[in-house]
Enzyme design. Structure first.
Site, PDB file in Angstrom:
ATOM      1  CD  GLU A 123      -3.072  -1.035   2.173  1.00  0.00           C
ATOM      2  OE1 GLU A 123      -4.101  -1.708   2.022  1.00  0.00           O
ATOM      3  OE2 GLU A 123      -2.902  -0.272   3.152  1.00  0.00           O
ATOM      4  CD  GLU A 172      -4.512  -5.653   2.277  1.00  0.00           C
ATOM      5  OE1 GLU A 172      -5.270  -5.011   3.023  1.00  0.00           O
ATOM      6  OE2 GLU A 172      -3.277  -5.505   2.277  1.00  0.00           O
TER       7      GLU A 172
END
Length: 403
Positions: free
Chosen positions: A204, A321
């Site tokens: 991320e 995710e």
């Protein structure tokens, strides 16, 4: 004569068992996963999958007395026909660090990662390994910048991770250390092990000093080339959530109201990046909105990125995710199962038309891991309804391999 017949029968039985075991070993040591246009390919055929996140594995496996937790999760995952796991190949500074200080590694923790890879191989699960973190958890960008500052480098913020030469040197050293590691259990170098499906540059990534995405894009180009110079066998991706940037301004309307310094389009167009990824946490990004609004966002998010991956980027995608937290207002097990079912339905329908390889739910844990609970945890042995839902999705995705 009867005794001789029994000997022959036992010999045949032993041979059949041996052949079955050999076949099982061959299945669990497959070729490298590759890409062809917008599909993942394994041994020349399309590869669809259902998978999961278990970021904690290396840290837990560093303690041999706790390794059964890793084994349990892989065993239960195999029963649910989950075939891809995403986990961390980093822990920088702090408690039970893999990289204690720049270039200094704890062999005990590295052997924990060796064990994770060996257990994945034993259970027929492929791994996606992340090489660093955007956040301070497990060290990440803040730890690298802190190390550089302590060494006398002129750094101002965590975003110097992407531009400071000292910090970039630390990161490259870590990449080389991990990729060239020879597993003490399997005796196979990580860069030569098909158990590993892909590397992720960083979990991320975000960059607050440049929301356009250009700073991060330059870092990705440099580091992707570096990874491929060491390991040309494995797939590589960035590790992005999917936020749009300035390369196609009209796309920014899809973002949940803000930018984070990434550019989904330009970052994934980099030649050395093999596939795209998205994450989706509408319960966090759109907190305060009702379930139907959050689900509508999730569907738009998936559809937009899948379309862009297919038509603009021309690479396959993983929904790497997603989950629903027990800490959300009004949470219930049935609400979580409904959310996962909706995500799985979207992923499966998208996979049927090509472009997406699968999804990785966040996150699967073993029994007795309460200290790692983040609200999203799923213990397959304790959550039969969720486990059944996951298994059904696995079966549907695997069936697409033969369509």
């Amino acid at each position: 004569m009867a005794c001789f017949s029994r000997i022959i029968s036992f010999s045949v039985l032993f041979l059949l068992v041996a052949l079955a075991c050999e076949a099982r070993v061959r299945l669990q040591t497959p070729g490298f996963v590759q890409t062809r246009n917008t599909q993942f390919i394994l041994n020349g055929s399309p590869f669809f999958f259902n998978g999961f996140n278990s970021y904690w594995m290396m840290k837990v496996a560093a303690d041999p007395s706790q390794r059964s937790k890793v084994s349990d999760v892989f065993s239960q995952a195999a029963e649910a026909r989950l075939s891809v796991c995403r986990t961390w190949a980093f822990n920088d500074g702090g408690s039970q660090a893999l990289q204690v200080s720049p270039g200094v590694y704890d062999e005990r923790v590295f052997q924990g990662l060796d064990f994770v890879i060996a257990e994945a191989r034993k259970n027929g699960v492929r791994l996606i390994l992340s090489l660093s973190n955007n956040y301070k958890d497990f060290g990440g960008r803040p730890q690298y910048v802190s190390w550089a500052r302590n060494a006398g480098a002129l750094v101002n913020s965590d975003d110097d991770f992407y531009t400071n030469e000292v910090v970039k040197g630390y990161y490259k050293n870590h990449v080389k250390k991990v990729l060239t590691r020879i597993n003490t259990i399997t005796r196979v170098a990580y860069k030569d092990d098909p158990t590993i499906m892909a590397w992720k540059l960083i979990n991320e990534p975000r960059c607050q000093v440049d929301y356009s995405g250009k700073t991060l894009n330059g870092w990705i180009q440099e580091m992707a080339s570096f990874v491929k110079s060491i390991d040309s066998k494995h797939l590589l991706t960035v590790g992005m959530e999917g936020f749009y940037g300035d390369s196609m301004p009209e796309k920014k309307a899809i973002n949940p109201g803000y930018q984070v310094g990434t550019d989904f389009i330009s970052d994934h167009l980099i030649e050395e990046i093999d596939f795209t990824t998205i994450h989706a946490y509408p319960d966090i990004w759109l907190s305060g909105k009702d379930d139907s609004s959050q689900m509508a966002f999730m569907q738009r998010w998936l559809t937009s990125h899948l379309t862009d991956s297919e038509t603009i980027i021309k690479k396959p995608m993983i929904f790497s995710e997603f989950g629903k937290s027990s800490k959300d207002p009004g949470y219930s097990l049935s609400a979580r199962d409904s959310f996962l079912n909706a995500v799985y339905t979207n992923v499966y329908n998208s996979a049927r038309s090509g472009g997406i390889g699968g999804g990785l739910v966040w996150q699967v844990m073993a029994d007795g891991m309460q200290s790692y609970d983040d609200g999203y945890e799923i213990v397959l042995s304790q959550n039969p309804s969720t486990s059944s839902l996951i298994t059904q999705q696995s079966n549907k995705m695997i069936a697409l391999d033969h369509v």
